[in-house]
Enzyme design. Structure first.
Site, PDB file in Angstrom:
ATOM      1  CG  ASP A  11      -2.005  15.296   1.150  1.00 38.04           C
ATOM      2  OD1 ASP A  11      -3.100  14.895   1.626  1.00 38.04           O
ATOM      3  OD2 ASP A  11      -1.952  16.020   0.143  1.00 38.04           O
ATOM      4  CG  HIS A  12      -1.997  18.845   4.239  1.00 32.45           C
ATOM      5  ND1 HIS A  12      -0.930  18.693   3.354  1.00 32.45           N
ATOM      6  CD2 HIS A  12      -2.833  19.732   3.652  1.00 32.45           C
ATOM      7  CE1 HIS A  12      -1.129  19.475   2.303  1.00 32.45           C
ATOM      8  NE2 HIS A  12      -2.275  20.108   2.466  1.00 32.45           N
ATOM      9  CB  CYS A  68      -4.148  13.642  -1.243  1.00 27.37           C
ATOM     10  SG  CYS A  68      -4.650  13.417  -2.956  1.00 27.37           S
ATOM     11  CB  THR A  70      -8.964  15.362  -5.176  1.00 28.09           C
ATOM     12  OG1 THR A  70      -7.599  15.366  -5.618  1.00 28.09           O
ATOM     13  CG2 THR A  70      -9.441  16.778  -4.896  1.00 28.09           C
ATOM     14  N   GLY A  73      -3.777  13.907  -6.769  1.00 25.28           N
ATOM     15  CA  GLY A  73      -2.341  14.134  -6.634  1.00 25.28           C
ATOM     16  C   GLY A  73      -1.600  12.862  -6.287  1.00 25.28           C
ATOM     17  CG  MET A  74      -1.956  10.867  -2.450  1.00 25.60           C
ATOM     18  SD  MET A  74      -0.243  10.650  -1.916  1.00 25.60           S
ATOM     19  CE  MET A  74      -0.425  11.083  -0.192  1.00 25.60           C
ATOM     20  CG  HIS A 101     -10.929  -5.841 -15.588  1.00 25.83           C
ATOM     21  ND1 HIS A 101     -11.955  -5.258 -16.287  1.00 25.83           N
ATOM     22  CD2 HIS A 101     -11.412  -7.034 -15.143  1.00 25.83           C
ATOM     23  CE1 HIS A 101     -13.011  -6.051 -16.271  1.00 25.83           C
ATOM     24  NE2 HIS A 101     -12.704  -7.129 -15.566  1.00 25.83           N
ATOM     25  CG  HIS A 136      -8.147  -8.587 -17.504  1.00 28.83           C
ATOM     26  ND1 HIS A 136      -8.840  -7.618 -18.183  1.00 28.83           N
ATOM     27  CD2 HIS A 136      -9.060  -9.498 -17.089  1.00 28.83           C
ATOM     28  CE1 HIS A 136     -10.134  -7.915 -18.175  1.00 28.83           C
ATOM     29  NE2 HIS A 136     -10.285  -9.043 -17.524  1.00 28.83           N
TER      30      HIS A 136
END
Length: 144
Positions: A11-12, A68, A70, A73-74, A101, A136
């Site tokens: 995103d931006h 994004c 942080t 959100g993605m 894993h 796993h």
């Protein structure tokens, strides 16, 4: 490193790192699909995450990178989609473990959280890491 295609989206808030990720992939001769965004104009990260997931689920790409501000959100948006295992990583140990894993098929990064050199180190480790399977696999199957 095995040959695969990577879908890349941001995103931006992740636009600048998306450009760096694409340059990194080009330098390693790794094919990629760019699903946007294509400017710093405000946009909705769930739409970008959906586009990337569609490419993976359709077999057009085997792995993805979503960025994004942080990465949170993605990762939330991508993990809502059946068949996607998105890992938000801010260190190389987690990147390696997410592949070994959890068989993560999308790496999420936060442009406002980690520096670009670390982000590219994380990406490099994540791309080079393989799923260990074995004990796993049962847990990954439980996610589906």
């Amino acid at each position: 490193m095995q040959k695969f295609k990577v879908v890349v989206g941001a995103d931006h808030g992740g636009f600048e790192y998306k450009k760096a990720v694409i340059d990194f992939l080009k330098s390693k001769n790794i094919d990629y699909i760019d699903v946007g965004t294509y400017s710093k104009d405000s946009c909705d990260y769930p739409l970008i995450a959906n586009k990337a997931a569609e490419k993976i689920l359709a077999g057009q790409a085997q792995r993805g990178v979503l960025i994004c501000g942080t990465g949170i959100g993605m990762s939330i948006a991508a993990n809502k989609i059946k068949g996607i295992r998105a890992a938000l990583c801010s260190d190389t140990f987690s990147a390696r473990a997410s592949r070994a894993h959890n068989n993560a098929n999308i790496l999420c990064l936060g442009e406002r959280v980690i520096g670009i050199c670390l982000a590219l180190d994380i990406l490099d480790v994540w791309l080079k890491s393989d799923f260990e399977g074995g004990r796993h696999q049962k847990r990954v199957d439980m996610l589906e």
